[in-house]
Design a protein around this motif. Structure first.
Motif, short mmCIF file in Angstrom:
data_model
loop_
_atom_site.label_atom_id
_atom_site.label_comp_id
_atom_site.label_asym_id
_atom_site.label_seq_id
_atom_site.Cartn_x
_atom_site.Cartn_y
_atom_site.Cartn_z
N ILE A 94 0.83 -1.20 0.00
CA ILE A 94 0.00 0.00 0.00
C ILE A 94 0.87 1.26 0.00
CG2 ILE A 94 -1.62 1.35 1.40
CD1 ILE A 94 -2.97 -1.28 2.13
N LEU A 95 1.91 1.27 0.84
CA LEU A 95 2.77 2.45 0.94
C LEU A 95 3.62 2.68 -0.31
CD1 LEU A 95 3.96 2.08 4.64
CD2 LEU A 95 2.32 3.74 3.73
N ALA A 97 3.05 1.45 -3.49
CA ALA A 97 2.37 1.36 -4.79
C ALA A 97 2.39 2.69 -5.55
CB ALA A 97 0.94 0.88 -4.61
N SER A 98 2.24 3.78 -4.85
CA SER A 98 2.16 5.07 -5.54
C SER A 98 3.51 5.53 -6.11
CB SER A 98 1.61 6.14 -4.59
OG SER A 98 2.48 6.30 -3.49
N ILE A 99 4.62 5.02 -5.56
CA ILE A 99 5.92 5.46 -6.05
C ILE A 99 6.69 4.37 -6.80
CG2 ILE A 99 6.19 7.27 -4.34
CD1 ILE A 99 7.97 5.37 -2.74
N LYS A 102 8.16 5.29 -10.37
CA LYS A 102 9.32 6.19 -10.29
C LYS A 102 10.55 5.42 -9.78
CE LYS A 102 6.61 10.32 -9.58
NZ LYS A 102 6.25 11.39 -8.66
#
Length: 184
Positions: A94-95, A97-99, A102
């Motif tokens: 979850i932590l 996934a957004s990065i 990149k």
């Protein structure tokens, strides 16, 4: 004495936080935390539960954890162990996934993942070493190991090897019992 559910959860939480590389690297972590530090089970039981975890559908590490948790405290123990094991990777996914996109384009991160992959190879080696010590105990088990290795090299499905050698092992042990019973 049965371990407390919170202690089980925390022990498996620690294992889940350190478990990189999947089910094949869980054996040294289980042995260190559950056998050596807490004396909740034995190395032989860990290997037995690991083998059973490979034989049922699902994730090996989770299956093994469920078997051990059930042995220690029944259904609630299995759940405590399960949630402890899966919570760290769940939160990490979850932590991160957004990065992730990149990170994958960064050369330094590529080098870090290369290093992690090397450490996973070492953990897999330690797992093989632990399984070897408790599984290859005589010429018969060495023969099964070599036969499975050869069959795998020729593309025979691991499922077929497992079923065939399980039947072969049962037959061998029945014959050995009859021989020993006849000599008594």
């Amino acid at each position: 004495m049965k371990p407390k559910l919170i202690d089980m959860f925390l022990a498996f939480l620690k294992i889940g936080a350190l478990l990189l590389g999947g089910g094949y690297v869980i054996v040294p972590l289980l042995n260190n935390e559950l056998v050596d530090k807490r004396c909740w089970t034995t190395k032989e039981e860990v290997i037995d539960f690991y083998a059973m975890g490979q034989c049922v559908p699902g994730i090996i590490a989770v299956n093994t954890t469920l078997f051990i948790g059930y042995k220690l405290r029944g259904k609630t123990g299995a759940l405590a162990a399960f949630f402890g094991l899966i919570l760290p990777p769940f939160l990490a996914i979850i932590l991160l996934a957004s990065i992730l996109i990149k990170m994958s384009q960064n050369l330094i991160m590529g080098d870090i993942f290369w290093g992690v992959n090397i450490s996973i190879i070492i953990l897999m080696f330690l797992t093989v070493k632990e399984v070897w010590k408790t599984s290859i105990v005589d010429r018969f088990t060495l023969l099964i190991f070599i036969s499975t290795l050869v069959l795998s090299a020729f593309g025979v499905s691991p499922s077929i090897s497992i079923i065939a050698f399980a039947i072969f092992g049962i037959a061998y042990n029945l014959i050995q019992k009859k021989i020993k019973g006849g000599n008594a």
